[in-house]
Design an enzyme around this catalytic site. Structure first.
Site, PDB file in Angstrom:
ATOM      1  N   LYS A 174      -5.136   2.283  -3.085  1.00 13.43           N
ATOM      2  CA  LYS A 174      -5.753   3.357  -3.976  1.00 13.43           C
ATOM      3  C   LYS A 174      -5.867   3.022  -5.408  1.00 13.43           C
ATOM      4  CE  LYS A 174      -2.889   6.866  -5.057  1.00 13.43           C
ATOM      5  NZ  LYS A 174      -2.847   7.192  -6.645  1.00 13.43           N
ATOM      6  N   ASN A 175      -4.588   2.530  -6.006  1.00  8.71           N
ATOM      7  CA  ASN A 175      -4.736   2.503  -7.304  1.00  8.71           C
ATOM      8  C   ASN A 175      -5.466   1.144  -7.899  1.00  8.71           C
ATOM      9  OD1 ASN A 175      -3.121   4.506  -7.691  1.00  8.71           O
ATOM     10  ND2 ASN A 175      -1.132   3.933  -8.049  1.00  8.71           N
ATOM     11  N   ARG A 235      -6.046  12.748 -12.189  1.00 11.78           N
ATOM     12  CA  ARG A 235      -6.008  12.387 -13.515  1.00 11.78           C
ATOM     13  C   ARG A 235      -6.632  10.987 -13.849  1.00 11.78           C
ATOM     14  NH1 ARG A 235      -1.687  13.374 -16.267  1.00 11.78           N
ATOM     15  NH2 ARG A 235      -1.837  11.660 -17.612  1.00 11.78           N
ATOM     16  N   CYS A 252       1.501  16.427 -15.558  1.00 11.44           N
ATOM     17  CA  CYS A 252       1.627  16.336 -14.021  1.00 11.44           C
ATOM     18  C   CYS A 252       3.214  16.596 -13.740  1.00 11.44           C
ATOM     19  CB  CYS A 252       0.885  15.516 -13.496  1.00 11.44           C
ATOM     20  SG  CYS A 252       1.683  14.111 -13.212  1.00 11.44           S
ATOM     21  N   ARG A 283       2.766  12.617 -19.644  1.00 10.19           N
ATOM     22  CA  ARG A 283       1.612  11.533 -19.268  1.00 10.19           C
ATOM     23  C   ARG A 283       0.559  11.851 -20.278  1.00 10.19           C
ATOM     24  NH1 ARG A 283       0.653  10.928 -12.977  1.00 10.19           N
ATOM     25  NH2 ARG A 283       0.162   8.906 -13.589  1.00 10.19           N
ATOM     26  N   PRO A 284       0.827  11.493 -21.607  1.00 11.37           N
ATOM     27  CA  PRO A 284      -0.034  11.516 -22.546  1.00 11.37           C
ATOM     28  C   PRO A 284      -1.201  10.404 -22.360  1.00 11.37           C
ATOM     29  CG  PRO A 284       1.539  10.833 -23.718  1.00 11.37           C
ATOM     30  CD  PRO A 284       2.108  11.138 -22.119  1.00 11.37           C
ATOM     31  N   ASP A 314      -2.723   9.057 -25.623  1.00 16.78           N
ATOM     32  CA  ASP A 314      -2.577   8.548 -26.869  1.00 16.78           C
ATOM     33  C   ASP A 314      -2.756   7.059 -26.863  1.00 16.78           C
ATOM     34  OD1 ASP A 314       0.021   8.372 -25.788  1.00 16.78           O
ATOM     35  OD2 ASP A 314       0.748   7.945 -27.775  1.00 16.78           O
ATOM     36  N   ASP A 349       6.679   3.967  -8.448  1.00 14.96           N
ATOM     37  CA  ASP A 349       5.913   4.356  -7.015  1.00 14.96           C
ATOM     38  C   ASP A 349       6.515   4.007  -5.773  1.00 14.96           C
ATOM     39  OD1 ASP A 349       4.175   5.658  -8.757  1.00 14.96           O
ATOM     40  OD2 ASP A 349       2.371   4.065  -8.256  1.00 14.96           O
ATOM     41  N   ILE A 382       9.965   4.963 -16.345  1.00 16.31           N
ATOM     42  CA  ILE A 382       8.680   5.171 -16.358  1.00 16.31           C
ATOM     43  C   ILE A 382       8.266   6.524 -16.624  1.00 16.31           C
ATOM     44  CG2 ILE A 382       6.512   4.603 -15.642  1.00 16.31           C
ATOM     45  CD1 ILE A 382       7.923   2.081 -15.893  1.00 16.31           C
ATOM     46  N   ARG A 441      -3.835  12.187  -0.562  1.00 15.53           N
ATOM     47  CA  ARG A 441      -4.350  11.510  -1.485  1.00 15.53           C
ATOM     48  C   ARG A 441      -4.178   9.849  -1.667  1.00 15.53           C
ATOM     49  NH1 ARG A 441      -2.883  14.401  -7.189  1.00 15.53           N
ATOM     50  NH2 ARG A 441      -4.329  13.047  -7.692  1.00 15.53           N
TER      51      ARG A 441
HETATM   52  C1  EPZ Z   1      -0.310   4.570 -13.028  1.00 16.08           C
HETATM   53  O1  EPZ Z   1      -0.463   5.459 -13.546  1.00 16.08           O
HETATM   54  C2  EPZ Z   1      -0.548   4.856 -11.620  1.00 16.08           C
HETATM   55  N1  EPZ Z   1      -1.737   5.577 -11.216  1.00 16.08           N
HETATM   56  C3  EPZ Z   1       0.790   5.667 -11.056  1.00 16.08           C
HETATM   57  O2  EPZ Z   1       0.661   5.838  -9.836  1.00 16.08           O
HETATM   58  C4  EPZ Z   1       1.905   4.791 -11.382  1.00 16.08           C
HETATM   59  O3  EPZ Z   1       2.975   5.354 -11.284  1.00 16.08           O
HETATM   60  C5  EPZ Z   1       1.820   4.223 -12.947  1.00 16.08           C
HETATM   61  O4  EPZ Z   1       0.527   3.605 -13.314  1.00 16.08           O
HETATM   62  C6  EPZ Z   1       2.996   3.489 -13.335  1.00 16.08           C
HETATM   63  O5  EPZ Z   1       2.903   2.323 -12.459  1.00 16.08           O
HETATM   64  C7  EPZ Z   1      -2.865   4.978 -11.036  1.00 16.08           C
HETATM   65  O6  EPZ Z   1      -2.906   3.770 -10.870  1.00 16.08           O
HETATM   66  C8  EPZ Z   1      -4.218   5.740 -10.638  1.00 16.08           C
HETATM   67  P1  EPZ Z   1       0.838   4.456 -17.317  1.00 16.08           P
HETATM   68  P2  EPZ Z   1      -0.797   5.535 -15.318  1.00 16.08           P
HETATM   69  O7  EPZ Z   1      -0.140   4.543 -18.111  1.00 16.08           O
HETATM   70  O8  EPZ Z   1      -1.792   4.477 -15.589  1.00 16.08           O
HETATM   71  C9  EPZ Z   1       3.241   6.717 -20.693  1.00 16.08           C
HETATM   72  C10 EPZ Z   1       0.977   7.144  -7.570  1.00 16.08           C
HETATM   73  O9  EPZ Z   1       1.800   7.729  -7.343  1.00 16.08           O
HETATM   74  N2  EPZ Z   1       2.108   6.772 -21.250  1.00 16.08           N
HETATM   75  O10 EPZ Z   1       1.455   2.963 -16.698  1.00 16.08           O
HETATM   76  O11 EPZ Z   1      -1.066   7.006 -15.711  1.00 16.08           O
HETATM   77  C11 EPZ Z   1       3.313   7.433 -19.548  1.00 16.08           C
HETATM   78  O12 EPZ Z   1       3.505   8.945 -19.755  1.00 16.08           O
HETATM   79  C12 EPZ Z   1       0.672   7.243  -9.436  1.00 16.08           C
HETATM   80  O13 EPZ Z   1      -0.189   6.632  -7.290  1.00 16.08           O
HETATM   81  C13 EPZ Z   1       1.843   7.119 -22.623  1.00 16.08           C
HETATM   82  O14 EPZ Z   1       3.088   7.453 -23.222  1.00 16.08           O
HETATM   83  O15 EPZ Z   1       0.513   5.131 -15.796  1.00 16.08           O
HETATM   84  C14 EPZ Z   1       4.386   6.734 -18.669  1.00 16.08           C
HETATM   85  O16 EPZ Z   1       5.794   7.342 -19.130  1.00 16.08           O
HETATM   86  C15 EPZ Z   1       1.703   8.065 -10.098  1.00 16.08           C
HETATM   87  N3  EPZ Z   1       0.825   7.176 -23.440  1.00 16.08           N
HETATM   88  C16 EPZ Z   1       4.270   5.386 -19.004  1.00 16.08           C
HETATM   89  O17 EPZ Z   1       3.519   5.341 -20.345  1.00 16.08           O
HETATM   90  C17 EPZ Z   1      -0.311   6.866 -22.824  1.00 16.08           C
HETATM   91  O18 EPZ Z   1      -1.442   6.747 -23.566  1.00 16.08           O
HETATM   92  C18 EPZ Z   1       3.490   4.552 -18.093  1.00 16.08           C
HETATM   93  O19 EPZ Z   1       2.415   5.104 -17.687  1.00 16.08           O
HETATM   94  C19 EPZ Z   1      -0.333   6.320 -21.523  1.00 16.08           C
HETATM   95  C20 EPZ Z   1       1.011   6.395 -20.827  1.00 16.08           C
END
Ligand code: EPZ
Length: 432
Positions: A22-23, A100, A124, A129-130, A132, A314, A336, A407
């Site tokens: 999926k991801n 998202r 969420c 999950r910002p 920025d 995950d 994370i 999902r």
């Molecule tokens: C991806 O989310 C996955 N989703 C998530 O899987 C997975 O848990 C995550 O990566 C970590 O491996 C998809 O691939 C669709 P990140 P993503 O940006 O990209 C912070 C599932 O169950 N952050 O790597 O949104 C954030 O808040 C889902 O399949 C910022 O602060 O995760 C988090 O603490 C859930 N600012 C950390 O970084 C930003 O602009 C990592 O998030 C972006 C992220």
């Protein structure tokens, strides 16, 4: 809303086919927006998140054709995407609030149309999950970003410009967006502290097959030489490592033996090492990975989540379910997301002994048996953790809010029933 009913205590044995990831699939679909030619994706999982992304692309002007297909004798889907012309540059709130990952249109729309209107996803269940990091990177590449009324309005005059970008922390989503923006930019982009998840590698492979020039695959420094145009391509989505890891725990928690067909050992090194330390035999086979927990005692082990190649967040909830019935204790540390222990109170309702310290760590002391209960979770992976607990528990477990599972886990009941689980879906209308 559908529910899942499980009668626990069955040992699970046999084989499970691992679906496309999926991801990986979600950003791959959005990469098709970067060309006016056809991008065909095979080994696509049949999931509600894929349907949601397809609806968003159709709304942007993409023509999508779906075909029934087979991978190694297992039915899958192939989708072809063609966006001859973009008819919209907006990802409205109603799409983004449902999923998202809709934010993966940010990079492609800025690169192809020079304009984007994206509803901000907001927080969420698992964290704030910002976005920025995504937005700062787009600004560094020359986009003007304005946030108004819950939306991101992005605009660039002419092409995006290559830039030297250093992420303040590793983000999977922001890495994908930078890649999809930089492939059509003017000049070279160097991205430091990039995510190294296998799903990023899959995206790079598709983009390079479309004519992009990206190097550094699998490392934290990616170099992208912008090109003027990309073309169509055909690509097979990688197998889902999180689905594979989830079913590996199903074998372990029931004392069973399951071959995970198509699972890729190199994408699961850390979680499989943890399983081995917990006393389970794990070995690569010609077709995937064999997980054998028959006649094995599960032993407590500490787990800390980290970006790839560390232990994936995950799989944290699923491994916590396994720890609840292990001998001894294990400490789970989530680094994370700040709110990813929502499964803990539900596991405790089933008899688990868990002590949460602050937001980031939990001590799980193994108990002899869990007992079935009606439970519900607030996200996809936590819901699967409850299914696992139900498989191991005495008596009946009803997992509510099955839409979370739909999902991200294709044909979950069929796959588990195929290895001997007593599991069924109760459709809303069937409820008394
Ligand atoms: C991806 O989310 C996955 N989703 C998530 O899987 C997975 O848990 C995550 O990566 C970590 O491996 C998809 O691939 C669709 P990140 P993503 O940006 O990209 C912070 C599932 O169950 N952050 O790597 O949104 C954030 O808040 C889902 O399949 C910022 O602060 O995760 C988090 O603490 C859930 N600012 C950390 O970084 C930003 O602009 C990592 O998030 C972006 C992220």
């Amino acid at each position: 809303m559908d529910k899942i009913k499980i009668r626990g205590g069955k040992q699970l044995n046999g084989e499970i086919f691992i679906s496309g990831a999926k991801n990986a699939a979600l950003p791959l679909i959005c990469a098709s927006l970067l060309t006016d030619e056809t991008v065909t994706l095979t080994n696509m999982p049949i999931l509600s998140d894929i349907k949601s992304m397809n609806l968003l692309l159709e709304q942007l002007g993409t023509k999508i054709d779906a075909f029934d297909d087979f991978v190694d004798g297992h039915p899958t889907k192939t989708y072809s995407y063609r966006t001859q012309e973009l008819t919209s540059i907006a990802a409205p709130y109603d799409y983004v609030r449902k999923m998202r990952a809709s934010y993966y249109v940010l990079g492609p729309l800025l690169a192809r149309a020079g304009k984007v209107e994206l509803s901000l996803p907001g927080g969420c269940a698992i964290g704030t999950r910002p976005m920025d990091i995504h937005l700062a990177a787009m600004e560094e590449m020359g986009a003007k970003i304005d946030i108004r009324n819950g939306y991101v309005y992005g605009e660039v005059e002419g092409r995006l410009k290559g830039a030297h970008i250093v992420f303040r922390n590793v983000s999977v989503g922001a890495t994908c967006n930078v890649l999809m923006a930089a492939v059509l930019a003017d000049g070279i982009t160097v991205l430091e502290n990039a995510a190294k998840e296998p799903e990023i590698g899959d995206l790079i492979n598709l983009l390079n097959d479309m004519g992009a020039k990206i190097s550094g695959i699998g490392t934290s420094i990616l170099t992208i030489e912008g090109v003027e145009k990309l073309h169509g391509a055909r690509h097979k989505v990688i197998p889902d490592r999180i689905e594979a890891g989830s079913y590996a725990v199903a074998a372990a928690i029931t004392g069973g033996k399951i071959e995970l067909i198509n699972a890729q050992p190199n994408t699961l090194k850390t979680p499989m090492q943890i399983l081995q330390k917990m006393g389970v035999d794990v070995s690569p086979t010609e077709r995937g990975i064999l997980v054998d927990a028959s006649n094995k005692k599960i032993i407590g082990e500490d787990i800390i989540t980290e970006p790839f190649p560390g232990f994936p967040t995950d799989l944290q909830a699923q491994f916590m379910s396994l720890l609840t019935v292990a001998e001894g204790a294990g400490m789970v540390t989530e680094t994370i997301f700040e709110n990813r222990f929502m499964h803990v109170p539900e596991l405790m309702r089933m008899g688990a002994n868990i002590n949460v310290h602050g937001h980031a760590s939990a001590i799980v002391r193994g108990v002899k048996k869990l007992s079935g209960a009606p439970v519900m979770a607030t996200d996809l992976r936590a819901s699967f953790a409850l299914v696992l607990a139900g498989l191991a528990a005495e008596g009946e477990t009803i997992v509510n809010r099955v839409y979370h599972l739909d999902r991200g886990y294709e044909k979950l009941e069929d796959k588990l029933r195929g290895v001997g689980a007593d599991i069924e879906r109760i459709k809303e209308a069937e409820e008394e």
